[in-house]
Design a protein around this motif. Sequence first.
Motif, PDB file in Angstrom:
ATOM      1  N   PRO A  49      29.734 -13.276  -1.769  1.00  0.00           N
ATOM      2  CA  PRO A  49      30.431 -12.962  -0.319  1.00  0.00           C
ATOM      3  C   PRO A  49      29.484 -13.481   0.611  1.00  0.00           C
ATOM      4  O   PRO A  49      29.897 -13.897   1.582  1.00  0.00           O
ATOM      5  N   GLY A  50      28.316 -13.523   0.608  1.00  0.00           N
ATOM      6  CA  GLY A  50      27.251 -14.035   1.572  1.00  0.00           C
ATOM      7  C   GLY A  50      27.417 -15.599   1.622  1.00  0.00           C
ATOM      8  O   GLY A  50      27.663 -15.920   2.854  1.00  0.00           O
ATOM      9  N   VAL A  51      27.958 -16.300   0.737  1.00  0.00           N
ATOM     10  CA  VAL A  51      28.231 -17.723   0.843  1.00  0.00           C
ATOM     11  C   VAL A  51      29.466 -17.885   1.529  1.00  0.00           C
ATOM     12  O   VAL A  51      29.570 -18.939   2.399  1.00  0.00           O
ATOM     13  N   VAL A  52      30.671 -17.144   1.227  1.00  0.00           N
ATOM     14  CA  VAL A  52      32.112 -17.564   2.026  1.00  0.00           C
ATOM     15  C   VAL A  52      31.740 -16.923   3.191  1.00  0.00           C
ATOM     16  O   VAL A  52      32.259 -17.498   4.296  1.00  0.00           O
ATOM     17  N   ILE A  53      31.021 -15.959   3.658  1.00  0.00           N
ATOM     18  CA  ILE A  53      31.099 -15.389   4.952  1.00  0.00           C
ATOM     19  C   ILE A  53      30.279 -16.333   5.818  1.00  0.00           C
ATOM     20  O   ILE A  53      30.689 -16.633   7.035  1.00  0.00           O
ATOM     21  N   ALA A  54      29.251 -16.871   5.297  1.00  0.00           N
ATOM     22  CA  ALA A  54      28.363 -17.978   6.047  1.00  0.00           C
ATOM     23  C   ALA A  54      29.162 -19.229   6.278  1.00  0.00           C
ATOM     24  O   ALA A  54      29.252 -19.574   7.565  1.00  0.00           O
ATOM     25  N   PHE A  55      30.006 -19.782   5.485  1.00  0.00           N
ATOM     26  CA  PHE A  55      30.932 -20.869   5.618  1.00  0.00           C
ATOM     27  C   PHE A  55      31.737 -20.566   6.818  1.00  0.00           C
ATOM     28  O   PHE A  55      32.219 -21.186   7.619  1.00  0.00           O
ATOM     29  N   SER A  56      32.424 -19.296   6.717  1.00  0.00           N
ATOM     30  CA  SER A  56      33.380 -18.763   7.758  1.00  0.00           C
ATOM     31  C   SER A  56      32.926 -18.743   9.017  1.00  0.00           C
ATOM     32  O   SER A  56      33.466 -18.993  10.010  1.00  0.00           O
ATOM     33  N   MET A  66      24.157 -21.242   4.335  1.00  0.00           N
ATOM     34  CA  MET A  66      25.014 -20.525   3.353  1.00  0.00           C
ATOM     35  C   MET A  66      23.815 -19.706   2.390  1.00  0.00           C
ATOM     36  O   MET A  66      24.320 -18.893   1.719  1.00  0.00           O
ATOM     37  N   ILE A  67      22.864 -20.508   2.122  1.00  0.00           N
ATOM     38  CA  ILE A  67      21.777 -19.907   1.291  1.00  0.00           C
ATOM     39  C   ILE A  67      21.283 -18.714   1.915  1.00  0.00           C
ATOM     40  O   ILE A  67      20.999 -17.607   1.243  1.00  0.00           O
ATOM     41  N   PHE A  68      21.136 -18.580   3.178  1.00  0.00           N
ATOM     42  CA  PHE A  68      20.840 -17.526   3.845  1.00  0.00           C
ATOM     43  C   PHE A  68      21.635 -16.486   3.835  1.00  0.00           C
ATOM     44  O   PHE A  68      21.357 -15.355   3.561  1.00  0.00           O
ATOM     45  N   GLY A 119      40.133 -26.220   4.450  1.00  0.00           N
ATOM     46  CA  GLY A 119      38.755 -26.279   4.656  1.00  0.00           C
ATOM     47  C   GLY A 119      37.761 -25.891   3.524  1.00  0.00           C
ATOM     48  O   GLY A 119      36.847 -26.338   3.300  1.00  0.00           O
ATOM     49  N   GLY A 120      38.006 -24.715   3.040  1.00  0.00           N
ATOM     50  CA  GLY A 120      37.419 -24.263   1.774  1.00  0.00           C
ATOM     51  C   GLY A 120      37.207 -25.056   0.731  1.00  0.00           C
ATOM     52  O   GLY A 120      36.363 -25.242   0.164  1.00  0.00           O
ATOM     53  N   ASN A 121      38.443 -25.394   0.194  1.00  0.00           N
ATOM     54  CA  ASN A 121      38.509 -26.498  -0.786  1.00  0.00           C
ATOM     55  C   ASN A 121      37.840 -27.571  -0.562  1.00  0.00           C
ATOM     56  O   ASN A 121      37.105 -28.189  -1.508  1.00  0.00           O
ATOM     57  N   GLN A 122      38.039 -28.212   0.570  1.00  0.00           N
ATOM     58  CA  GLN A 122      37.443 -29.590   0.840  1.00  0.00           C
ATOM     59  C   GLN A 122      35.940 -29.393   1.045  1.00  0.00           C
ATOM     60  O   GLN A 122      35.511 -30.371   0.820  1.00  0.00           O
ATOM     61  N   ALA A 123      35.313 -28.296   1.421  1.00  0.00           N
ATOM     62  CA  ALA A 123      33.912 -27.957   1.712  1.00  0.00           C
ATOM     63  C   ALA A 123      33.309 -27.775   0.387  1.00  0.00           C
ATOM     64  O   ALA A 123      32.077 -27.805   0.022  1.00  0.00           O
ATOM     65  N   GLY A 124      34.201 -27.517  -0.793  1.00  0.00           N
ATOM     66  CA  GLY A 124      33.591 -27.477  -2.083  1.00  0.00           C
ATOM     67  C   GLY A 124      33.339 -26.089  -2.452  1.00  0.00           C
ATOM     68  O   GLY A 124      32.177 -25.825  -3.355  1.00  0.00           O
ATOM     69  N   LEU A 125      33.628 -25.282  -1.672  1.00  0.00           N
ATOM     70  CA  LEU A 125      33.446 -23.701  -1.947  1.00  0.00           C
ATOM     71  C   LEU A 125      34.051 -23.299  -3.443  1.00  0.00           C
ATOM     72  O   LEU A 125      33.130 -22.340  -3.952  1.00  0.00           O
ATOM     73  N   ASP A 126      34.886 -23.704  -3.927  1.00  0.00           N
ATOM     74  CA  ASP A 126      35.322 -23.567  -5.462  1.00  0.00           C
ATOM     75  C   ASP A 126      34.186 -23.983  -6.511  1.00  0.00           C
ATOM     76  O   ASP A 126      34.135 -23.224  -7.237  1.00  0.00           O
TER      77      ASP A 126
END
Length: 308
Positions: A49-56, A66-68, A119-126
């Motif tokens: 969840p922290g990774v996705v929230i940081a990206f958002s 995102m590591i933070f 944007g999520g898929n393009q950024a490689g979140l998967d």
Amino acid sequence: MLDIFLSPNAQWVLFSTLILGTAAGMVGCLAYWKRQSLMSDALSHAALPGVVIAFSILGYKHLPFMIFGATVSAFIGAWLIQWIRSSSRVKEDAAMGLILSVFFGLGIMLLTVVSRKGGGNQAGLDSFIFGQAASMVRTDVYTMMAVAIVIIAVVIVGFKEWKLFLFDPNFARGLGLSSRLMDGIYLAMLVLVIVIGIQAVGVILMAALLIIPAVSAHYWTLSFKRMLVLSAIFGGGSGMAGTLISTMGKGWPTGPFIVIASASIFLLSVIAGTQRGLLVRAFQLQLQRKQHQSESRPIPSQTVKEGK
């Protein structure tokens, strides 16, 4: 194959997963003797969840931020595990399972929402699910390597303190070694090695890189020092081998291949391990049977000649 070794980017990625696996093997060895193997699984899932929230928040991929976010999310997960255990009758393993499920479900839900917005898929979140080392850029590799080297240095420099903390905590307290401080450092290293590894290995399989090398090493030695070294070697070798295989195919996830490489080492250790391997145990059992048979063999009675 030769192209992979000649590519500078591939060389950096391979070296980074080697260092990551080494750090994960060392921290996993500490977690093994602290009897908190499931903690690594819970925290790796709690980081999503922290990774996705940081990206958002930023709207684009920025690995340090995102590591933070993953670090904050994993620490919240760790705090919740301790809070559930201390404020209820729920056991620690049940609390870990609870946090693992809830945070992973929350992470998948947020990931789905972000991906649908675009944007999520393009950024490689998967790639954070199963890992994709090939998607890392040079700055990602530098960040991973820097954190992993710091973790390795902390384990090596504080080896005596870790040994006292894990095997004789009362004596350690008598020497003035703070259990709370050591717990905090241990938890910080566990969280950091998880959050830097989830892009390469994935949140689902990161725990395998922590646990399997340590368990495999225990089949070869009873010494904590040798087990720490072997766990680091097994972790680094698995990380490098899995990454190398995954780069041979387009879009192949890294995490599953690293786990397969780790599982191969584990299988070899179970069969041929010099301390607890099946072959050694079968040989020792055979020797014991022979010794028992020789001891239980009846002594032939001597014929007593009657005197004339």
